[in-house]
Scaffold this motif. Structure first.
Motif, PDB file in Angstrom:
ATOM      1  N   ALA A   1       0.843  -1.192   0.000  1.00 21.73           N
ATOM      2  CA  ALA A   1       0.000   0.000   0.000  1.00 21.73           C
ATOM      3  C   ALA A   1       0.881   1.247   0.000  1.00 21.73           C
ATOM      4  N   LEU A   2       1.923   1.222   0.814  1.00 21.88           N
ATOM      5  CA  LEU A   2       2.841   2.364   0.884  1.00 21.88           C
ATOM      6  C   LEU A   2       3.504   2.613  -0.467  1.00 21.88           C
ATOM      7  N   ILE A   3       3.903   1.522  -1.118  1.00 21.43           N
ATOM      8  CA  ILE A   3       4.558   1.673  -2.424  1.00 21.43           C
ATOM      9  C   ILE A   3       3.592   2.289  -3.432  1.00 21.43           C
ATOM     10  N   LEU A   4       2.347   1.807  -3.431  1.00 22.35           N
ATOM     11  CA  LEU A   4       1.365   2.330  -4.384  1.00 22.35           C
ATOM     12  C   LEU A   4       1.130   3.820  -4.169  1.00 22.35           C
ATOM     13  N   ILE A   5       0.949   4.218  -2.902  1.00 25.30           N
ATOM     14  CA  ILE A   5       0.679   5.641  -2.650  1.00 25.30           C
ATOM     15  C   ILE A   5       1.926   6.469  -2.938  1.00 25.30           C
ATOM     16  N   SER A   6       3.106   5.867  -2.740  1.00 23.42           N
ATOM     17  CA  SER A   6       4.336   6.600  -3.045  1.00 23.42           C
ATOM     18  C   SER A   6       4.452   6.878  -4.534  1.00 23.42           C
ATOM     19  N   PHE A   7       4.123   5.878  -5.347  1.00 24.32           N
ATOM     20  CA  PHE A   7       4.142   6.092  -6.793  1.00 24.32           C
ATOM     21  C   PHE A   7       3.183   7.213  -7.162  1.00 24.32           C
ATOM     22  N   SER A   8       1.992   7.174  -6.567  1.00 27.15           N
ATOM     23  CA  SER A   8       0.990   8.189  -6.873  1.00 27.15           C
ATOM     24  C   SER A   8       1.506   9.568  -6.490  1.00 27.15           C
ATOM     25  N   ILE A   9       2.049   9.687  -5.276  1.00 26.79           N
ATOM     26  CA  ILE A   9       2.552  10.985  -4.811  1.00 26.79           C
ATOM     27  C   ILE A   9       3.738  11.424  -5.666  1.00 26.79           C
ATOM     28  N   PHE A  10       4.584  10.471  -6.007  1.00 26.56           N
ATOM     29  CA  PHE A  10       5.753  10.768  -6.847  1.00 26.56           C
ATOM     30  C   PHE A  10       5.310  11.425  -8.162  1.00 26.56           C
ATOM     31  N   LEU A  11       4.317  10.808  -8.811  1.00 22.72           N
ATOM     32  CA  LEU A  11       3.845  11.344 -10.090  1.00 22.72           C
ATOM     33  C   LEU A  11       3.139  12.684  -9.915  1.00 22.72           C
ATOM     34  N   PHE A  12       2.256  12.771  -8.901  1.00 24.97           N
ATOM     35  CA  PHE A  12       1.539  14.032  -8.662  1.00 24.97           C
ATOM     36  C   PHE A  12       2.523  15.154  -8.372  1.00 24.97           C
ATOM     37  N   ASN A  13       3.538  14.834  -7.586  1.00 20.42           N
ATOM     38  CA  ASN A  13       4.536  15.822  -7.211  1.00 20.42           C
ATOM     39  C   ASN A  13       5.293  16.325  -8.444  1.00 20.42           C
ATOM     40  N   LEU A  14       5.646  15.413  -9.327  1.00 22.46           N
ATOM     41  CA  LEU A  14       6.341  15.811 -10.556  1.00 22.46           C
ATOM     42  C   LEU A  14       5.495  16.760 -11.382  1.00 22.46           C
ATOM     43  N   HIS A  15       4.200  16.464 -11.453  1.00 24.25           N
ATOM     44  CA  HIS A  15       3.317  17.334 -12.226  1.00 24.25           C
ATOM     45  C   HIS A  15       3.144  18.668 -11.536  1.00 24.25           C
ATOM     46  N   TYR A  16       3.041  18.638 -10.213  1.00 27.51           N
ATOM     47  CA  TYR A  16       2.818  19.861  -9.451  1.00 27.51           C
ATOM     48  C   TYR A  16       4.011  20.807  -9.598  1.00 27.51           C
ATOM     49  N   THR A  17       5.219  20.248  -9.519  1.00 27.11           N
ATOM     50  CA  THR A  17       6.403  21.093  -9.593  1.00 27.11           C
ATOM     51  C   THR A  17       6.807  21.394 -11.036  1.00 27.11           C
ATOM     52  N   GLY A  18       6.200  20.685 -11.977  1.00 30.63           N
ATOM     53  CA  GLY A  18       6.557  20.905 -13.372  1.00 30.63           C
ATOM     54  C   GLY A  18       7.809  20.136 -13.783  1.00 30.63           C
ATOM     55  N   GLU A  19       8.403  19.427 -12.832  1.00 29.89           N
ATOM     56  CA  GLU A  19       9.596  18.629 -13.115  1.00 29.89           C
ATOM     57  C   GLU A  19       9.318  17.551 -14.156  1.00 29.89           C
ATOM     58  N   ILE A  20       8.055  17.192 -14.296  1.00 33.82           N
ATOM     59  CA  ILE A  20       7.686  16.099 -15.191  1.00 33.82           C
ATOM     60  C   ILE A  20       8.229  16.325 -16.598  1.00 33.82           C
ATOM     61  N   ASN A  21       8.325  17.611 -16.988  1.00 33.26           N
ATOM     62  CA  ASN A  21       8.776  17.856 -18.353  1.00 33.26           C
ATOM     63  C   ASN A  21      10.284  17.758 -18.523  1.00 33.26           C
ATOM     64  N   LYS A  22      10.971  17.446 -17.431  1.00 38.22           N
ATOM     65  CA  LYS A  22      12.369  17.049 -17.582  1.00 38.22           C
ATOM     66  C   LYS A  22      12.449  15.569 -17.937  1.00 38.22           C
ATOM     67  N   PHE A  23      11.305  14.896 -17.890  1.00 36.12           N
ATOM     68  CA  PHE A  23      11.280  13.466 -18.208  1.00 36.12           C
ATOM     69  C   PHE A  23      10.526  13.160 -19.497  1.00 36.12           C
ATOM     70  N   ILE A  24       9.371  13.782 -19.658  1.00 39.24           N
ATOM     71  CA  ILE A  24       8.558  13.417 -20.815  1.00 39.24           C
ATOM     72  C   ILE A  24       8.078  14.637 -21.596  1.00 39.24           C
ATOM     73  N   ASN A  25       7.683  14.393 -22.809  1.00 42.24           N
ATOM     74  CA  ASN A  25       7.080  15.379 -23.684  1.00 42.24           C
ATOM     75  C   ASN A  25       5.741  15.821 -23.067  1.00 42.24           C
ATOM     76  N   PRO A  26       5.521  17.140 -22.914  1.00 40.95           N
ATOM     77  CA  PRO A  26       4.279  17.607 -22.268  1.00 40.95           C
ATOM     78  C   PRO A  26       3.014  17.074 -22.928  1.00 40.95           C
ATOM     79  N   LYS A  27       3.146  16.679 -24.174  1.00 36.52           N
ATOM     80  CA  LYS A  27       2.000  16.129 -24.897  1.00 36.52           C
ATOM     81  C   LYS A  27       1.425  14.906 -24.178  1.00 36.52           C
ATOM     82  N   TYR A  28       2.275  14.201 -23.463  1.00 35.52           N
ATOM     83  CA  TYR A  28       1.810  12.966 -22.818  1.00 35.52           C
ATOM     84  C   TYR A  28       1.587  13.133 -21.316  1.00 35.52           C
ATOM     85  N   ASP A  29       1.519  14.400 -20.865  1.00 36.59           N
ATOM     86  CA  ASP A  29       1.296  14.664 -19.454  1.00 36.59           C
ATOM     87  C   ASP A  29       0.039  13.988 -18.920  1.00 36.59           C
ATOM     88  N   HIS A  30      -1.024  14.071 -19.714  1.00 39.36           N
ATOM     89  CA  HIS A  30      -2.295  13.537 -19.216  1.00 39.36           C
ATOM     90  C   HIS A  30      -2.224  12.026 -18.991  1.00 39.36           C
TER      91      HIS A  30
END
Lengths: 317, 333
Positions: free
Chosen positions: A11-40
């Motif tokens: 359960a902890l791992i699952l919520i960590s993955f979720s928080i990890f992804l949400f956090n990346l989107h929140y901080t905008g760091e996600i676009n250091k990993f992927i093309n913004p086109k695939y953000d959704h």
């Protein structure tokens, strides 16, 4: 009621993955990993993880004996013990390893900063090999790979420029239908404007266009931004003003850029960002014809907020 | 009363879990600045995570569908549709496999149950080869990974299907018996039919199954992503080109890579695409077609079900078929 630590870990791992992804989107760091086109897509992954977490917490406290038969019954594969793990069987070293493997990306993801790809990666990707398109010694292969690369790097936008021989009317015709008016307009601007200004949006399309027909653009003024890349075998006054083109995620980054020449080139360190103006010329690099820029004016700048380029997607109209 | 405590307990567990992670996060972010690692490690980590982040949505969709199928579709459904004629059955099983969006992680146990219930072993193999390779998610992810270019996705599916057919027919010519390990035949315990349970129960166990499936293959995905990132960060294109200079050897290199990486077919398109700046289309197709059919993880799973000799033979047949077809199409195209 019995606390099941393995299920709790999951359960902890699952919520960590979720928080990890949400956090990346929140901080905008996600676009250091992927093309913004695939953000959704990755946002929906975060939501699914959250959902799975909510389901998983019901297993943390079990009132029944530890091994719940109903889980097993429907999964059809518990007779193959090792192929399917329900997290109810006793804890073993093997499990510790597989658990550590799943936690690993979370740890590195939270601990280590996301890094913008640099010249060393460009080197590993064989920057000059891809730029000059002479990567493969076999001529037949080389052509195949070149054609293929362009498909990858430029998505649907490539169609027209992919055609190596102008005489190939069939391909040109069918690809022309896919182009939108806006794209046409942009390409018209490339033909007519006094100074070719490579902004992030059209960088890759213009680069492809110019590389395809170098002689057509010879002598034109150009203005562009990029990081400094140098390779063994360059003269002191040579460097590549380069950018990474991200189709999907930084793993598929392709390098594009112009070989440039100016007196101060040796002073510039690799990975520093510059804004340069110059005139397009034609040169050969290891037997391949490619454009180069004779830089007339340049200045060092800070790394842009959006260091990566993304290919244009053309709507089918 | 008991129920109330239980549901409150669940809420509390959830809140506790979230706050634990958030607390850990804040501690980590306060100390993370102190790390000074070489930039190549950071590059490696960034590429590794990007592959993972990009493939996670597809993996999640994959495990959800896998869960759905494991719970709502029984092997009986598939078996009923299978014709009595052996060759027709093999063809049919390849088609069913193509329609059945399985992941190679979940397909071996299903094949085993099918064969146990009297499906010809060759038909089972045909199903196993097309199942993970040809399905809507793989088509979609391949299409997107290769810059919205339908060519790679189409050749992957078309040639993959042809290869699976040829390989399955070869298996049917060579092997008549079911090839299951004798110990499994007697020792396997048969589950009672899950038909009695209600729809909601089924939905619930489907989701639970999806979670298990995620943890099952998560580790293979992570290992694969890490290995791929490692190769990208430390192996230069030049040395890769040296291994696979010619079209034949580079195809073999990519097939070998696909085997070792053991990637989930829903996500391997992204990794295959990342090699496209180094290799031409044919080796990439070798990677994309061979990987979902046979890989290290899958072979180990098969060896736990079928006799060793059979597993090695299937492996050899698939390698030869994929390689021959790719070389033939390369020289034609």
């Amino acid at each position: 009621m019995k606390f099941n630590s393995q299920q709790a870990t999951r359960a902890l791992i699952l919520i960590s993955f979720s928080i990890f992804l949400f956090n990346l989107h929140y901080t905008g760091e996600i676009n250091k990993f992927i093309n913004p086109k695939y953000d959704h897509l990755s946002q929906s992954a975060a939501i699914i993880f959250l959902l799975l977490f909510l389901i998983q917490i019901t297993r943390v406290w079990s009132s029944a004996p530890v091994h719940t038969y109903s889980d097993c019954k429907k999964s059809q594969c518990c007779s193959l013990g090792h192929t399917h793990e329900h997290g109810d069987t006793p804890f073993t070293t093997k499990k510790l390893i597989s658990c550590a493997m799943i936690v690993f990306p979370l740890l590195t993801g939270f601990l280590l900063p996301a890094k913008v790809l640099d010249a060393s990666i460009a080197n590993k990707k064989g920057a000059m090999i891809t730029l000059s398109g002479s990567g493969n010694p076999d001529s037949e292969n080389g052509e195949d790979s070149r054609l293929h690369n362009k498909h990858i790097n430029k998505g649907t936008a490539t169609g027209e420029q992919n055609v190596e021989e102008p005489g190939d009317d069939l391909t040109t015709g069918s690809e022309n239908e896919m182009r939108s008016e806006e794209y046409d307009k942009l390409m018209m601007a490339l033909e007519n404007s006094e100074v070719i200004k490579l902004n992030d949006r059209i960088y890759s399309s213009f680069f492809e266009e110019i590389s395809t027909d170098v002689n057509k653009y010879k002598g034109r003024k150009i203005e562009l931004t990029g990081f400094v890349y140098k390779e063994e075998g360059f003269n002191g006054n040579q460097l590549v003003i380069s950018r990474f083109l991200i189709t999907h995620c930084v793993a598929d980054a392709g390098i594009i850029g112009f070989l440039s020449e100016f007196r101060d080139a040796s002073r510039l360190k690799k990975d520093s960002w510059i804004n340069a103006e110059g005139i397009i010329g034609v040169t050969t690099y290891k037997g391949a014809l490619l454009p180069y820029i004779k830089v007339t004016n340049w200045q060092e700048i800070a790394e842009p907020k959006k260091p990566y380029l993304y290919p244009i997607t053309i709507r089918h109209s | 009363m008991f129920r109330m405590i239980r549901s409150n307990l669940l809420d509390l567990t959830g809140i506790a879990a979230i706050s634990a992670v958030l607390l850990l996060l804040s501690i980590i972010s306060s100390i993370s600045g102190t790390f000074q690692l070489p930039s190549s490690i950071l590059n490696l980590n960034t590429i590794f995570l990007s592959i993972l982040i990009e493939s996670l949505p597809f993996v999640l969709i994959g495990v959800l569908i896998a869960g759905l199928i494991q719970i709502f579709v029984t092997e009986e459904h598939i078996r009923l549709w299978l014709p009595k004629n052996k060759y027709l059955a093999v063809t049919m099983s390849c088609i069913i496999g193509a329609l059945f969006p399985a992941c190679e992680c979940g397909i071996v146990p299903i094949v085993r149950r099918l064969v146990e219930k009297g499906v010809p072993v060759a038909a089972g193999i045909g199903f196993m080869l097309t199942g993970p390779l040809i399905n809507p998610i793989v088509i979609a992810s391949t299409y997107m990974a290769f810059g919205n270019d339908i060519k790679m996705a189409a050749s992957r599916m078309g040639m993959g299907f042809l290869i699976a057919l040829i390989a399955a027919f070869s298996v049917s010519l060579l092997f008549k018996q079911n090839q299951l390990k004798p110990s499994l035949l007697s020792a396997s315990h048969h589950h009672s039919s899950p038909l009695k349970s209600s729809f909601l129960d089924k939905l619930w166990s489907m989701l639970l199954h999806s979670i298990d499936e995620f943890f099952d293959m998560g580790k293979y995905l992570i290992a694969g992503a890490f290995l791929a990132a490692f190769v990208q960060t430390y192996m230069s294109a030049g040395s890769l080109l040296n291994i696979g200079g010619g079209i034949a050897s580079s195809t073999l290199v990519m097939m070998g890579l696909a085997f070792v990486l053991s990637l989930c077919s829903e996500a391997d398109a992204f990794i295959g695409a990342s090699f496209s700046s180094i290799f031409p289309a044919t080796p990439i197709l070798g990677f994309l077609i061979f990987g979902p059919m046979m890989d290290l993880k899958n072979t180990i799973m098969m060896a736990s079900v079928f006799s060793f000799k059979f597993v090695i033979s299937v492996l050899a047949i698939v390698i030869c078929t994929v390689f021959t077809i790719l070389m033939l199409t390369y020289s034609i195209l």
